[in-house]
Design a protein around this motif. Structure first.
Motif, PDB file in Angstrom:
ATOM      1  N   ILE A 132       0.854  -1.192   0.000  1.00 50.42           N
ATOM      2  CA  ILE A 132       0.000   0.000   0.000  1.00 50.42           C
ATOM      3  C   ILE A 132       0.890   1.241   0.000  1.00 50.42           C
ATOM      4  O   ILE A 132       1.753   1.384   0.867  1.00 50.42           O
ATOM      5  N   GLN A 133       0.699   2.128  -0.962  1.00 45.57           N
ATOM      6  CA  GLN A 133       1.467   3.376  -0.964  1.00 45.57           C
ATOM      7  C   GLN A 133       0.722   4.438  -0.167  1.00 45.57           C
ATOM      8  O   GLN A 133      -0.470   4.675  -0.394  1.00 45.57           O
ATOM      9  N   VAL A 134       1.434   5.050   0.760  1.00 48.42           N
ATOM     10  CA  VAL A 134       0.859   6.067   1.642  1.00 48.42           C
ATOM     11  C   VAL A 134       1.735   7.320   1.570  1.00 48.42           C
ATOM     12  O   VAL A 134       2.949   7.239   1.790  1.00 48.42           O
ATOM     13  N   THR A 135       1.135   8.453   1.258  1.00 47.53           N
ATOM     14  CA  THR A 135       1.897   9.707   1.271  1.00 47.53           C
ATOM     15  C   THR A 135       1.747  10.365   2.640  1.00 47.53           C
ATOM     16  O   THR A 135       0.744  10.169   3.327  1.00 47.53           O
ATOM     17  N   PRO A 183       0.574  13.620   8.805  1.00 49.36           N
ATOM     18  CA  PRO A 183      -0.720  13.440   8.148  1.00 49.36           C
ATOM     19  C   PRO A 183      -0.566  13.098   6.665  1.00 49.36           C
ATOM     20  O   PRO A 183       0.401  13.483   6.029  1.00 49.36           O
ATOM     21  N   GLY A 184      -1.538  12.367   6.173  1.00 47.09           N
ATOM     22  CA  GLY A 184      -1.493  11.922   4.769  1.00 47.09           C
ATOM     23  C   GLY A 184      -2.410  10.738   4.628  1.00 47.09           C
ATOM     24  O   GLY A 184      -3.325  10.559   5.431  1.00 47.09           O
ATOM     25  N   GLY A 185      -2.163   9.895   3.632  1.00 53.27           N
ATOM     26  CA  GLY A 185      -3.015   8.722   3.477  1.00 53.27           C
ATOM     27  C   GLY A 185      -2.739   7.957   2.204  1.00 53.27           C
ATOM     28  O   GLY A 185      -1.793   8.242   1.471  1.00 53.27           O
ATOM     29  N   ARG A 211      -4.943  16.210  -1.303  1.00 50.26           N
ATOM     30  CA  ARG A 211      -6.318  15.805  -0.995  1.00 50.26           C
ATOM     31  C   ARG A 211      -6.426  15.368   0.465  1.00 50.26           C
ATOM     32  O   ARG A 211      -7.325  15.796   1.200  1.00 50.26           O
ATOM     33  N   GLU A 212      -5.498  14.524   0.904  1.00 54.24           N
ATOM     34  CA  GLU A 212      -5.566  14.008   2.274  1.00 54.24           C
ATOM     35  C   GLU A 212      -5.402  15.120   3.312  1.00 54.24           C
ATOM     36  O   GLU A 212      -6.078  15.114   4.345  1.00 54.24           O
ATOM     37  N   LEU A 233      -7.147  17.918   7.743  1.00 57.50           N
ATOM     38  CA  LEU A 233      -6.794  19.101   8.545  1.00 57.50           C
ATOM     39  C   LEU A 233      -7.433  20.389   8.015  1.00 57.50           C
ATOM     40  O   LEU A 233      -7.293  21.446   8.645  1.00 57.50           O
ATOM     41  N   GLY A 234      -8.070  20.314   6.861  1.00 56.32           N
ATOM     42  CA  GLY A 234      -8.655  21.515   6.257  1.00 56.32           C
ATOM     43  C   GLY A 234      -7.618  22.510   5.770  1.00 56.32           C
ATOM     44  O   GLY A 234      -7.905  23.697   5.618  1.00 56.32           O
TER      45      GLY A 234
END
Ligand code: 8DG
Length: 129
Positions: free
Chosen positions: A2-5, A33-35, A49-50, A55-56
Motif C-alpha cells: 500500500i502506498q501512503v503519502t 498526516p497523509g493517506g 487531498r488528504e 486538517l482543512g
C-alpha cells in the motif's frame, strides 16, 4: 503493498506532528498526516487531498524525501512516502486526529511514532539541522 503519502509541514522552524485517534488503526500513535494513494492519482494530488480532508489545510509541496517500506505485524506492508511541505493556509480543523503538535527538530524523537515513521523521522533530524 500500500502506498501512503505523508506531509512534513514546516512553519517557523517547526514540523506538524499528528496523533492518530483512539478509533483509528495504530491508535494514539504519532504520524505525519497523509493517506493512501487512490487509483489514477499522483502522489502529490493524493497528499494535497488528504491534508485538505484531514486538517482543512492547503499545502505547497516542496520536496520528496526518501520513502520507507515497512511491514506491520498484521502483515500489512506500506510504502510511506514523505514530502516536505509549507502552508498556504494556516487555519487547522482537526477532522480525524486526536491532536496535533508543532515540534522543533530536537523534540521529534520524543513522540511515540508509528513504526513506519521512525526512519523518516531519523532522516529528517539528520538532514535538517
Ligand atoms: N497518513 C499516515 N499513515 C501512516 C503513517 N505511518 C503509518 O504507519 N501509516 C499507516 C496507517 C495506515 O495503515 C496507513 C494510512 O492509511 P489511511 O490513514 O489512509 O487510512 P486508515 O487509517 O483508515 O488505514 P487503515 O486503518 O485501513 O490501515 O498508513 C503516517 O505517517 N501517515
Amino acid at each position: 503493498m500500500i502506498q501512503v503519502t505523508c506531509a512534513l509541514i514546516e512553519s517557523k522552524q517547526r514540523v506538524l506532528c499528528a496523533q492518530r485517534s483512539a478509533k483509528m488503526s495504530l491508535p494514539l500513535k504519532w504520524e505525519f498526516p497523509g493517506g493512501k494513494l487512490e487509483k489514477g492519482e499522483t502522489l502529490e494530488d493524493c497528499l494535497k487531498r488528504e491534508i485538505k480532508e484531514e486538517l482543512g489545510l492547503n499545502i505547497k509541496i516542496l520536496e520528496r524525501l526518501p520513502s520507507n517500506t515497512h511491514k506491520y505485524s498484521d502483515k500489512k506492508i506500506i510504502e510511506l512516502i514523505p514530502f516536505r511541505c509549507s502552508l498556504q493556509t494556516s487555519e487547522i480543523d482537526l477532522k480525524e486526529h486526536s491532536r496535533i503538535e508543532w515540534a522543533g527538530v530536537s523534540q521529534l524523537e520524543s513522540f511515540d511514532w508509528a513504526e513506519a515513521d521512525i526512519p523518516i523521522v531519523q532522516h529528517y533530524i539528520q538532514n535538517f539541522k
